[in-house]
Design a protein around this motif. Sequence first.
Motif, PDB file in Angstrom:
ATOM      1  N   GLY A  14      31.499  43.951  29.134  1.00  0.00           N
ATOM      2  CA  GLY A  14      32.759  44.256  28.483  1.00  0.00           C
ATOM      3  C   GLY A  14      33.977  44.076  29.369  1.00  0.00           C
ATOM      4  O   GLY A  14      34.974  44.789  29.232  1.00  0.00           O
ATOM      5  N   HIS A  15      33.936  43.100  30.285  1.00  0.00           N
ATOM      6  CA  HIS A  15      35.024  42.930  31.240  1.00  0.00           C
ATOM      7  C   HIS A  15      35.955  41.764  30.929  1.00  0.00           C
ATOM      8  O   HIS A  15      37.059  41.693  31.468  1.00  0.00           O
ATOM      9  CB  HIS A  15      34.461  42.748  32.655  1.00  0.00           C
ATOM     10  N   GLY A  16      35.534  40.837  30.083  1.00  0.00           N
ATOM     11  CA  GLY A  16      36.318  39.631  29.880  1.00  0.00           C
ATOM     12  C   GLY A  16      37.715  39.892  29.357  1.00  0.00           C
ATOM     13  O   GLY A  16      38.720  39.412  29.917  1.00  0.00           O
ATOM     14  N   LEU A  17      37.828  40.658  28.266  1.00  0.00           N
ATOM     15  CA  LEU A  17      39.131  40.946  27.672  1.00  0.00           C
ATOM     16  C   LEU A  17      40.029  41.696  28.640  1.00  0.00           C
ATOM     17  O   LEU A  17      41.217  41.386  28.777  1.00  0.00           O
ATOM     18  CB  LEU A  17      38.943  41.777  26.401  1.00  0.00           C
ATOM     19  N   SER A  18      39.461  42.681  29.317  1.00  0.00           N
ATOM     20  CA  SER A  18      40.256  43.521  30.205  1.00  0.00           C
ATOM     21  C   SER A  18      40.649  42.791  31.484  1.00  0.00           C
ATOM     22  O   SER A  18      41.780  42.933  31.966  1.00  0.00           O
ATOM     23  CB  SER A  18      39.481  44.806  30.531  1.00  0.00           C
ATOM     24  N   ALA A  19      39.731  42.011  32.047  1.00  0.00           N
ATOM     25  CA  ALA A  19      40.059  41.248  33.248  1.00  0.00           C
ATOM     26  C   ALA A  19      41.176  40.252  32.956  1.00  0.00           C
ATOM     27  O   ALA A  19      42.074  40.045  33.781  1.00  0.00           O
ATOM     28  CB  ALA A  19      38.821  40.528  33.771  1.00  0.00           C
ATOM     29  N   ALA A  20      41.136  39.643  31.780  1.00  0.00           N
ATOM     30  CA  ALA A  20      42.193  38.708  31.401  1.00  0.00           C
ATOM     31  C   ALA A  20      43.543  39.414  31.318  1.00  0.00           C
ATOM     32  O   ALA A  20      44.566  38.914  31.814  1.00  0.00           O
ATOM     33  CB  ALA A  20      41.854  38.048  30.066  1.00  0.00           C
TER      34      ALA A  20
END
Length: 464
Positions: free
Chosen positions: A326-332
């Motif tokens: 669940g890191h893709g959206l937040s890392a972006a």
Amino acid sequence: MNSLTQGLVLGGGHSGMLAATALARHLDSVTVIERDHYPAGPGHRKGVPQAHHGHLFVGGGVRAVESLLPGTTERLMAEGAHRMGLPEDSITLNAYGWQHRFPASHFMITCGRELLDWVIRDQALRNEKITVVEGADITELCGDARRVTGAVVRDQDGRTRQIDADLVVDARGRGSRLKQWFADQGHEVEEEVLDLRLRYVTRVFAPPPRTMKEFHAVFNLFSDPTVPGPVSNAVMLPIEGDRWMLTASGVRGGEPPTDDEGFLSHLHRLAHPLLAELIALTTPLTSAQVTRTTSNRRTYYERLDPWPDGLIVVGDALAAFNPIYGHGLSAAALGVVAMDQALDKHGLGDGAGRHAMRAVGTVADEPWQWATAQDIQYMDLEDDESNNLRSQMGDFVKTMMDAGPVQPVVSAALLDVHTLSAPQSSLQEPHVIAAIRRGARRPVLTGPPLTDAERAFLSSHAPK
């Protein structure tokens, strides 16, 4: 009189909308080039195939989006998204045991990707500085390895035109062709890939009435990846419309099937039958959606020297992750905030793109290290290189993970890192070390940490 400044964003998805919002703070106008045509409201787009699967929007990313687009969380909640406290609203089993549901120290937002994209897009496009060109593609960048000055755009009728820009942001995700553009300029870009070849299968279900209130939880059931044999996992999230979205995954012979019977059999193969029991009470709303696009891919654009001025890369085009964390959206989102802050600090003069690129790259390092450290555990157990990489996690990390399920201070520290709210170095702060030395505050659980109401609900719905 100074000429007007123009920004150009390649890709109008999650990262692109946030990047356009940030650029609009520094430039007079921003044009976004998007290959798809947007649906009128929440809906799937061809360019976002992973939207059919579960997405976790963790606290660090939520706060980043709020800093760019205030009110986004409130709108998501009004549309039916869920704010889940962690670990209080999470029923989790992993290789280190069942997680006690300590009072929430962190949170995440759960909803369908189509709702998330629509709300962020609608928020962003309220800014009159931002214009979107839909149904268009980028045929080439203008400029060279020293400076990018715009791009050539082809519309849906095949006509091309050049758009000049002071800053160009590549937010095209995994499909970005920027690496090849640099190769054509004679520059090789460093890249790391860790691909477990996980198979993801997702379905959406309607639970019985009131179930969402009785079981207001995120469910995570993971196999122990260090044990030889098939690995079968599943994550189930509450989403808008009083629905559950269940994403099953597997590798080494534990890949979930897509047919009804096979999918249910996969749930019974999990480390505990809880999800199988709950899904047996539901009505399927969708057929199975499948993806194998789950690799971790880190492209080190920020290491290129010299870096072409006027160009910045954000989102999956720079760092893409196994979606299970669940890191893709937040890392972006955090990367766009870093870009925004770099432009605030260094301005739009010479070197602006280089400074911003380094800032975005630095932010990507933390989630990259976290995701790959976890995924290394799933690699071939008989492969010497895999075992060497696995051993690099060290005794300290294993001690942390062992303590997390039963020690509230350690649990909160791990969630600090997992929700991208603090760097991994925070795990070695004195209060965390002291908590580890004190030992467990709760007993090791032998079954899921259900509340009395949840147990009563299961009992009342059990087959007679």
